[in-house]
Design a protein around this motif. Structure first.
Motif: not given
Length: 156
Positions: A118-136
């Motif tokens: 409950e209360f966790c679902e949002t219209e916006s993303p909660m987290f963002f992930l990106k890969e840069k030079r083989g690292k996350l």
């Protein structure tokens, strides 16, 4: 939220008040072309890119308490189809563990909660992930001091 009010000229005996309200409600439910935000759950997602696949974790300190530094350890398990999040905490509530849908936009993986907490679902993303030079790296971790930072995740 906006309220649309439609007044119609008709004989009062033609429609009851409840029927008029139903017509107004039905009309307001109709999407306006060019003004519709897509629902994140309905987005067609392609398989998650290979560069994100695996199990990654990181610990983030959140705030000092009278008995020590509060912290959250995040573990993201990423498959071709979804992301699973598990957290372990010290002096912090455990929230929004479970399944996330991932949508890649401009080389950033956006994570949307799809679990049943409950209360966790949002219209916006909660987290963002990106890969840069083989690292996350992840954004959205911890509290006010770290939430906007890109924090390196360790592969398990």
């Amino acid at each position: 939220m906006s309220l649309l009010l439609f007044l119609t000229a008709c004989d009062p005996s033609e429609r009851s008040f409840s029927e008029q309200i139903k017509v107004i409600h039905d009309q307001s439910e109709q999407p306006i072309e060019g003004n519709v935000e897509p629902d994140t759950k309905e987005k067609v997602t392609h398989p998650i890119a290979e560069k994100y696949i695996g199990t990654f974790s990181v610990g983030v300190e959140t705030e000092a308490t009278t008995t020590g530094m509060a912290s959250i350890e995040y573990t993201f398990t990423i498959t071709n189809e979804y992301v699973q999040l598990e957290t372990n905490t010290y002096h912090e509530p455990i929230r929004c563990n479970g399944k996330y849908t991932a949508v890649e936009k401009e080389n950033i993986l956006e994570l949307y909660y799809t679990g049943d907490e409950e209360f966790c679902e949002t219209e916006s993303p909660m987290f963002f992930l990106k890969e840069k030079r083989g690292k996350l790296y992840a954004q959205g971790l911890g509290g006010e001091g770290t939430y906007h930072d890109w924090i390196k995740l360790e592969r398990k």
